[in-house]
Structure formats: structure tokens, C-alpha cells
Design an enzyme around this catalytic site. Structure first.
Site, short mmCIF file in Angstrom:
data_model
loop_
_atom_site.label_atom_id
_atom_site.label_comp_id
_atom_site.label_asym_id
_atom_site.label_seq_id
_atom_site.Cartn_x
_atom_site.Cartn_y
_atom_site.Cartn_z
N VAL A 153 0.84 -1.20 0.00
CA VAL A 153 0.00 0.00 0.00
C VAL A 153 0.88 1.26 0.00
O VAL A 153 0.43 2.34 -0.35
CB VAL A 153 -0.96 0.02 1.23
CG1 VAL A 153 -0.21 0.42 2.51
CG2 VAL A 153 -2.14 0.95 0.99
N SER A 154 2.15 1.09 0.37
CA SER A 154 3.03 2.25 0.58
C SER A 154 3.90 2.53 -0.64
O SER A 154 4.71 1.70 -1.03
CB SER A 154 3.91 1.96 1.81
OG SER A 154 5.12 2.64 1.76
N PRO A 155 3.74 3.72 -1.25
CA PRO A 155 4.55 4.05 -2.43
C PRO A 155 6.03 4.20 -2.08
O PRO A 155 6.89 3.81 -2.85
CB PRO A 155 3.96 5.37 -2.93
CG PRO A 155 3.24 5.96 -1.76
CD PRO A 155 2.80 4.80 -0.91
#
Length: 212
Positions: free
Chosen positions: A15-17
Site C-alpha cells: 500500500v506504501s509508495p
């Protein structure tokens, strides 16, 4: 790991760029630096909850900066990450729990495929802006990453098992024990001590601490 190689653990959630950026940088450096990279799929939601942290996008000024920052970093590291203001709403509405359990199940069965599978989830979520919470999308990501349909089906069945749920929770707890409060969290085991580095922009510092 091999004699004299530094173990570096990368705790990440798709979910984390910033986790994607950190992941690609460490995947590249694992062939240059004297490190053993260990990918540790964990759950960002659990880390946020345990530490009382909030997604950066919750603060409007920070969200505004993050858009520019992620774009600049994606260009600099040549990662096909596309981000827009709408993504913040999109992310808040989607859970990556099933995806992270699927990746965890792979880690428990065929860890050598972890790198391509994780990358494919990021591509699907951050380049193609697709929902990765649905089983059919998860299977399609796995197929794209080169996993056989038998293996993918097996992993999909495993995600509801206590073994996989516990493993993901344990990995998340381990990240917390090292002091993580967000992701990516890289932990270099050097001179008998764990050194935590938060974020994708601290990896040169990690290199310098371990003598690279």
C-alpha cells in the site's frame, strides 16, 4: 548469510509508495553491496495502529508535498510509480491485508518468488491503479509474476489460515520491536546490533553505516 555479509531486512507493505521505492533501491543494491537482503512482508495498518501514527496524506500540507516528492523520487529511481491527489482517497478505501497475507503465504512456501510478486502488486496498485483486494485480481497479479496456477490457488487458500495470519502479525510485531513507526523500515544487522532506517531516502546512509 555468507561470511561477512550484512543482513538487511526490509519491512514493507504494497500500500506504501515509499516502500516500493525503497524496495527497488535495495533490490538493485543487493547485487552491488555485500548484503543479504531479506524481504519481510508486514502490515502497515498494524504498525500505524500500534504507534498512533497517521498516514502522511491526512495532513493537507504534507499530502501536497508528498505528491511532488513521490513523483520526483519515482523519476530519479526510474520506478513507474504514478501518483495523483485522488490516490489518497483510493488508498484509504482499500485494504492490502489479503495481498500482504498472500505475499506472506509465498514467503512461507516459495520465498524465491517474493521479489517479482511484490513488485507486481505495486505495479498493479501504483502504476495501473487497480484494486488488489479482490481474489481474482490477486490471482492475476500472481500469474503476471510468473507463479503457476496451482501455487497461486494454494496461496489463496492459505491466506485464511491461522498460520499465515499469525506469521504476518509476528512480522509486523518484529518491525515494531525494531522501532518502526511506518514503512518502509530497513533494518541492517551490523556489529551485532540492529540499525533501523525509515523511508526510501535513507538507504545511502544505511550503506555508509555498514561500510559500503
Amino acid at each position: 548469510g555468507a561470511m561477512g555479509r550484512t543482513l538487511v531486512e526490509l519491512f514493507y507493505d504494497v500500500v506504501s509508495p515509499y516502500s516500493w521505492l525503497g524496495f527497488e533501491v535495495l533490490c538493485r543494491y543487493q547485487h552491488i553491496w555485500n548484503i543479504d537482503l531479506r524481504l519481510r512482508p508486514a502490515f502497515l495498518g498494524g504498525i500505524m495502529q500500534a504507534t498512533g501514527n497517521k498516514p502522511p496524506a491526512m495532513l493537507p500540507k504534507r499530502a501536497e508535498y508528498m505528491l511532488k516528492d513521490v513523483k520526483r523520487m519515482a523519476k530519479y529511481y526510474q520506478v513507474p510509480l504514478q501518483i495523483s491527489g485522488d490516490d489518497f482517497q483510493r488508498i484509504l478505501g482499500i485494504s492490502t491485508l489479503a495481498a500482504m497475507r498472500f505475499i506472506t503465504a509465498l514467503d512461507m512456501t516459495e520465498p524465491r518468488h517474493l521479489e517479482p510478486l511484490s513488485r507486481e502488486f505495486w505495479i498493479r496498485f501504483w502504476s495501473q491503479h487497480e484494486d488488489i483486494s479482490q481474489p481474482e485480481n490477486i490471482l492475476s497479479v500472481a500469474r503476471q509474476a510468473g507463479l503457476s496456477s496451482e501455487l497461486s490457488q494454494k496461496l489463496l487458500e492459505m491466506i485464511s489460515s491461522p498460520a499465515v495470519k499469525n506469521r504476518l502479525k509476528e512480522t509486523t510485531d518484529e518491525a515494531l520491536k525494531y522501532g518502526a513507526f511506518g514503512m518502509p523500515a530497513a533494518v541492517a544487522h551490523f556489529n551485532g546490533k540492529p540499525h533501523l532506517f525509515f523511508g526510501s531516502d535513507r538507504l545511502e546512509l544505511l550503506g555508509s553505516v555498514i561500510g559500503e
